[in-house]
Write a protein that holds these residues in place. Structure first.
Motif, PDB file in Angstrom:
ATOM      1  N   SER A   1       0.852  -1.185   0.000  1.00 25.81           N
ATOM      2  CA  SER A   1       0.000   0.000   0.000  1.00 25.81           C
ATOM      3  C   SER A   1       0.888   1.236   0.000  1.00 25.81           C
ATOM      4  O   SER A   1       1.945   1.261   0.648  1.00 25.81           O
ATOM      5  CB  SER A   1      -0.902   0.014   1.239  1.00 25.81           C
ATOM      6  N   LEU A   2       0.475   2.262  -0.730  1.00 21.09           N
ATOM      7  CA  LEU A   2       1.234   3.508  -0.746  1.00 21.09           C
ATOM      8  C   LEU A   2       1.313   4.075   0.669  1.00 21.09           C
ATOM      9  O   LEU A   2       0.329   4.062   1.407  1.00 21.09           O
ATOM     10  CB  LEU A   2       0.578   4.508  -1.693  1.00 21.09           C
ATOM     11  N   PRO A   3       2.475   4.598   1.064  1.00 19.64           N
ATOM     12  CA  PRO A   3       2.656   4.990   2.464  1.00 19.64           C
ATOM     13  C   PRO A   3       1.970   6.305   2.812  1.00 19.64           C
ATOM     14  O   PRO A   3       1.919   7.241   2.020  1.00 19.64           O
ATOM     15  CB  PRO A   3       4.177   5.127   2.587  1.00 19.64           C
ATOM     16  N   CYS A   4       1.459   6.370   4.031  1.00 17.10           N
ATOM     17  CA  CYS A   4       1.006   7.605   4.648  1.00 17.10           C
ATOM     18  C   CYS A   4       1.854   7.799   5.898  1.00 17.10           C
ATOM     19  O   CYS A   4       1.858   6.947   6.794  1.00 17.10           O
ATOM     20  CB  CYS A   4      -0.476   7.550   5.010  1.00 17.10           C
ATOM     21  N   ALA A   5       2.576   8.922   5.964  1.00 23.20           N
ATOM     22  CA  ALA A   5       3.526   9.145   7.054  1.00 23.20           C
ATOM     23  C   ALA A   5       2.971  10.015   8.171  1.00 23.20           C
ATOM     24  O   ALA A   5       3.729  10.451   9.035  1.00 23.20           O
ATOM     25  CB  ALA A   5       4.804   9.779   6.496  1.00 23.20           C
ATOM     26  N   TRP A   6       1.662  10.288   8.153  1.00 23.62           N
ATOM     27  CA  TRP A   6       1.136  11.211   9.149  1.00 23.62           C
ATOM     28  C   TRP A   6      -0.188  10.717   9.727  1.00 23.62           C
ATOM     29  O   TRP A   6      -1.252  11.212   9.379  1.00 23.62           O
ATOM     30  CB  TRP A   6       0.954  12.593   8.539  1.00 23.62           C
ATOM     31  N   PRO A   7      -0.146   9.758  10.641  1.00 22.46           N
ATOM     32  CA  PRO A   7      -1.372   9.307  11.309  1.00 22.46           C
ATOM     33  C   PRO A   7      -1.761  10.287  12.411  1.00 22.46           C
ATOM     34  O   PRO A   7      -1.278  10.213  13.537  1.00 22.46           O
ATOM     35  CB  PRO A   7      -0.967   7.947  11.882  1.00 22.46           C
ATOM     36  N   ILE A   8      -2.644  11.220  12.108  1.00 21.67           N
ATOM     37  CA  ILE A   8      -2.885  12.353  13.009  1.00 21.67           C
ATOM     38  C   ILE A   8      -3.610  11.953  14.289  1.00 21.67           C
ATOM     39  O   ILE A   8      -3.542  12.678  15.289  1.00 21.67           O
ATOM     40  CB  ILE A   8      -3.640  13.482  12.291  1.00 21.67           C
ATOM     41  N   THR A   9      -4.337  10.831  14.271  1.00 23.51           N
ATOM     42  CA  THR A   9      -4.967  10.321  15.484  1.00 23.51           C
ATOM     43  C   THR A   9      -4.726   8.822  15.565  1.00 23.51           C
ATOM     44  O   THR A   9      -4.464   8.163  14.553  1.00 23.51           O
ATOM     45  CB  THR A   9      -6.488  10.585  15.508  1.00 23.51           C
ATOM     46  N   GLU A  10      -4.851   8.274  16.763  1.00 24.67           N
ATOM     47  CA  GLU A  10      -4.629   6.838  16.936  1.00 24.67           C
ATOM     48  C   GLU A  10      -5.691   6.013  16.240  1.00 24.67           C
ATOM     49  O   GLU A  10      -5.424   4.876  15.827  1.00 24.67           O
ATOM     50  CB  GLU A  10      -4.586   6.500  18.422  1.00 24.67           C
ATOM     51  N   ASP A  11      -6.904   6.564  16.083  1.00 22.47           N
ATOM     52  CA  ASP A  11      -7.987   5.796  15.475  1.00 22.47           C
ATOM     53  C   ASP A  11      -8.245   6.212  14.029  1.00 22.47           C
ATOM     54  O   ASP A  11      -9.305   5.925  13.475  1.00 22.47           O
ATOM     55  CB  ASP A  11      -9.274   5.942  16.290  1.00 22.47           C
TER      56      ASP A  11
END
Length: 798
Positions: free
Chosen positions: A89-99
């Motif tokens: 899967s293409l990466p997302c480097a910014w999980p702004i919340t835990e959920d």
């Protein structure tokens, strides 16, 4: 504070910083002696073309590639099923919340397409023409699914993009000044306010129209796999590819050759980079993919696309007391590299330059069946500045006050810096009064207000509008600990190295990766002053993860304020390493040496030695102090303690033809404070380019989809990018409050024009039309929209 003529050479005769030098990189760029990715030709190189979905949301029920595989020159055809086991899967480097919800985002669709333009098959052929011709022979059957396009409907989950998630809301993120301890309870402040202004603004979807389309070449034939890509982020790209595809990082080299613009649009790990790498590795042959301009518009990430609801509380004397922001942000169909974090960057800027006592920001990130959004010049900051500067004008209208008067009543005064804002930042420096006073004089504000009154009095069909935008921005993206507190997946530091060559020449290695900013010139000027080396004797190396192994690249106006300071730190280390050797050569104590203009001088004597002579002595190593390593090369990593905060005042006068809706910018003045200036000519280019993009959002550009999700503005015939003929002659000037947090006193300039100009223009259009009853016009303020707004207001006033 000193006013600076931007066209004046501010350097002394023997200093480089402040000198308006022509860029040393321009000669090869404008004469064709350059190396764009698409110019690269490798032995045995193959070419890829991508088949893209014509529908926005559907199940793929059948793909027949047999006929395509038999076309002349075709080597192979790949579908999502062929690469499903390795593409991830293409990466997302910014999980702004835990959920935060983040559905899988394969580079090549496997079972379902979620936006028009998503890649569904790849043809590899001996030439690019043969590859593209073969695309027409691929037969795909789609089973249409409900299309989610309207942002408000998407947020209400009227239809959902991913039924298994059960919602379109990816994440909800909140900043509350009462909880953070930076201010009061905004609901209490609004309840008790003497006046409340509530407005909803629309940030249309934009397409980063960079000069060079995206292109990538991969050579898998050597032990070290090499990728050339038109990217802003070669270091980030290398790391993300290694982590997401399971490639040992040390076996991957990424090179960003000359890159024709980015504006955030190339701050990405793209499906095309992943696919080219995977297929080249599978075939064991060099492979190139270069997109067409229509593919750029259709499939490269878009920017902006927000609905902003603001509630502002104030006293009747114009003093603001509280601000509440409810934001809907369109993520598109999936989360790309920094997609979810872009609107969060704006959270810290909605308060602008003003002193609010209470503040709450709530953002809902929402999925739709459109191409993903991500960073676009300013990334969250232009959106925030537009909203606060628009609602400050609305407050002025409600109170019948001059918009400059309202702003001056509420902005942070220069003697109050450093200032802790209600959004939790510490603004380190600024002088909004000085910038505004200078802009007002250059603009002839009072004279234009008088002309406006005369036109209104005589009912002139061409009305004059005056727009104001006073802004600041957080740029120089860092510090790492702040980015970490926001759950960003990387730091904000930058790295540099300086190599002292025996002949007296210098190589500077920087982790900042240029794509038009003039790094080679500005970095040479910095090193020339710090080391006393002639400007032309300095070479800047960048954009290659092998020659520059450490770096975090270029975005967020961080090149000079972070990368440039790393260069300064490396230069200081060179001098420190040379000092004991110079003392040995001059037979004196180290404390007796002064280093000026590239020479170590013995205080009170005529004895001296040049740094270049020390470099040669180190190379020979015939006569060095005991225990001294024969090496002056030095490197440094710089991580700022704070952001930098450039600011400025922009004033715009427009003429609006009330009979046709046509808007013409009559005068545009901006006075920016970007701290100390390294090269005024480069600054002017950055400001002019930024102004063009901000004005374009106000008047020209918009990504438009039909009801089925097809992008209607998929070429420059439909997506209107202004030319020089569409823009005015800008009047620019600067004030200067040096940034206290770095040794050069620099801030940032790359995004300033874009951030400030959009609200200045829209405010001016509405200022012209308020007497006619026009309260709001969605961007872009095209002649048709302006005309309809006037006609609608006339109907309401009858």
């Amino acid at each position: 504070m000193t006013a600076v003529d931007p066209h004046t050479d501010t350097a002394s005769a023997d200093h480089e910083i402040g000198r308006a030098r022509r860029r040393k990189e321009d000669a090869h760029l404008i004469t064709g002696r350059t190396r764009w990715t698409d110019n690269i030709v490798l032995p045995g190189m193959l070419h890829a073309a991508i088949l893209r979905s014509p529908v926005a949301h559907a199940r793929i029920t059948r793909i027949d590639v047999g006929e395509a595989a038999r076309q002349p020159g075709v080597i192979a055809v790949f579908t999502g099923a062929d690469l499903a086991d390795e593409q991830g899967s293409l990466p997302c480097a910014w999980p702004i919340t835990e959920d935060m919800l983040s559905p899988p985002a394969p580079a090549l669709a496997v079972d379902t397409v979620n936006f028009a333009g998503e890649a569904v098959a790849v043809v590899v052929a001996r030439t690019s023409y043969e590859a593209r011709d073969a695309l027409d022979s691929i037969d795909v059957d789609y089973d249409d699914l409900p299309v989610v396009l309207d942002l408000a409907d998407a947020a209400a989950d009227t239809e959902v993009v991913y039924p298994d998630l059960g919602t379109n809301v990816s994440a909800t993120w909140t900043f509350d000044s009462a909880e953070a301890g930076t201010g009061g309870d905004v609901d209490d402040v609004i309840r008790d306010a003497e006046i409340v202004v509530e407005r909803t603004f629309r940030q249309q979807r934009l397409i980063p129209a960079f000069m060079e389309p995206r292109s990538v070449v991969v050579d898998p034939t050597a032990p070290q796999l090499t990728m050339w890509s038109a990217t802003q982020v070669p270091h980030v790209l290398k790391l993300m590819l290694a982590m997401s595809l399971g490639i040992p990082e040390h076996t991957l080299r990424v090179i960003a050759p000359d890159v024709g613009g980015g504006f955030g649009g190339k701050l990405q790990v793209t499906p095309e980079e992943v696919l080219t790498l995977l297929i080249a590795r599978r075939l064991g042959k060099p492979l190139k993919y270069t997109e067409t301009r229509s593919e750029t518009m259709l499939a490269a990430h878009h920017g902006r696309d927000q609905i902003q609801k603001l509630t502002l509380a104030a006293r009747r004397d114009g003093t603001v007391t509280g601000l509440k922001v409810d934001l809907l942000a369109d993520m598109g169909a999936c989360l790309r590299l920094v997609t979810p974090g872009v609107p969060i960057l704006g959270a810290f800027m909605f308060n602008g330059i003003y002193k609010f006592g209470a503040y709450r920001f709530t953002c809902r990130n929402v999925f739709t069946n459109k191409v993903p959004t991500d960073a676009y010049r300013g990334a969250g900051r232009p959106e925030a500045t537009f909203a606060i500067e628009r609602i400050m004008d609305e407050l002025a209208t409600e109170l019948s006050m001059d918009p400059l008067e309202v702003r001056a009543k509420n902005w942070i005064r220069h003697e109050e810096f450093p200032f802790d804002t209600v959004a939790g930042l510490t603004y380190d420096s600024g002088n909004y009064e000085a910038a505004t006073a200078r802009a007002r004089d250059l603009f002839d504000y009072d004279g234009l207000r008088a002309e406006q009154a005369r036109r209104r009095e005589r009912g002139d069909p061409v009305q004059l509008g005056i727009g104001v935008s006073t802004f600041t921005e957080m740029c120089g993206l860092a510090p790492s600990r702040v980015l970490g507190s926001l759950s960003y997946g990387a730091g904000g530091w930058e790295h540099a190295a300086i190599r002292m060559l025996p002949t007296g020449k210098v190589e500077v290695v920087t982790g900042s990766s240029a794509h038009g900013q003039g790094h080679e010139t500005a970095w040479s000027q910095i090193v020339a002053d710090r080391l006393g080396i002639p400007f032309d004797d300095i070479e800047i190396l960048h954009g290659d993860t092998q020659s520059s192994p450490r770096g975090l690249d270029t975005y967020g106006s961080r090149s000079l304020a972070v990368g440039g300071i790393a260069v300064v730190a490396a230069a200081e280390k060179v001098v420190a390493k040379a000092r004991p050797i110079a003392a040995h050569l001059l037979e004196c104590a180290e404390d007796d040496l002064e280093f000026t203009e590239g020479r170590f001088e013995v205080t009170g004597t005529a004895k001296s030695v040049a740094l270049t002579d020390v470099a040669l002595a180190v190379f020979a190593a015939h006569d060095l102090p005991d225990g001294i390593e024969p090496n002056l090369d030095s490197e440094a990593t710089y991580d700022p303690d704070n952001f930098s905060f450039p600011h400025g005042t922009h004033l715009c006068a427009v003429e609006v033809d009330t009979e046709t809706g046509f808007v013409r910018i009559d005068r545009y003045v901006c006075v920016d404070d970007i701290g100390r200036v390294v090269n005024p000519m480069i600054v002017e280019g950055q400001i002019h380019g930024g102004l063009a993009q901000g004005i374009a959002q106000a008047l020209y550009e918009e990504a438009v989809h039909d009801e089925s999700g097809t992008l209607l503005s998929a070429s420059f015939a439909e997506y209107l990018v202004p030319s020089a003929a569409d823009l005015p002659s800008f009047v620019t000037d600067r004030t200067s409050t040096p940034a206290p947090g770095n040794p050069l006193g620099v801030k940032g300039v790359g995004e300033a024009g874009t951030i400030a100009s959009t609200p200045a223009v829209v405010n001016s259009v509405l200022d012209a039309l308020r007497p006619l009853g026009v309260r709001e016009i969605d961007m872009p303020c095209t002649p048709m929209r302006v005309w309809h707004a006037i006609r609608s207001a006339e109907g309401e006033n009858r």
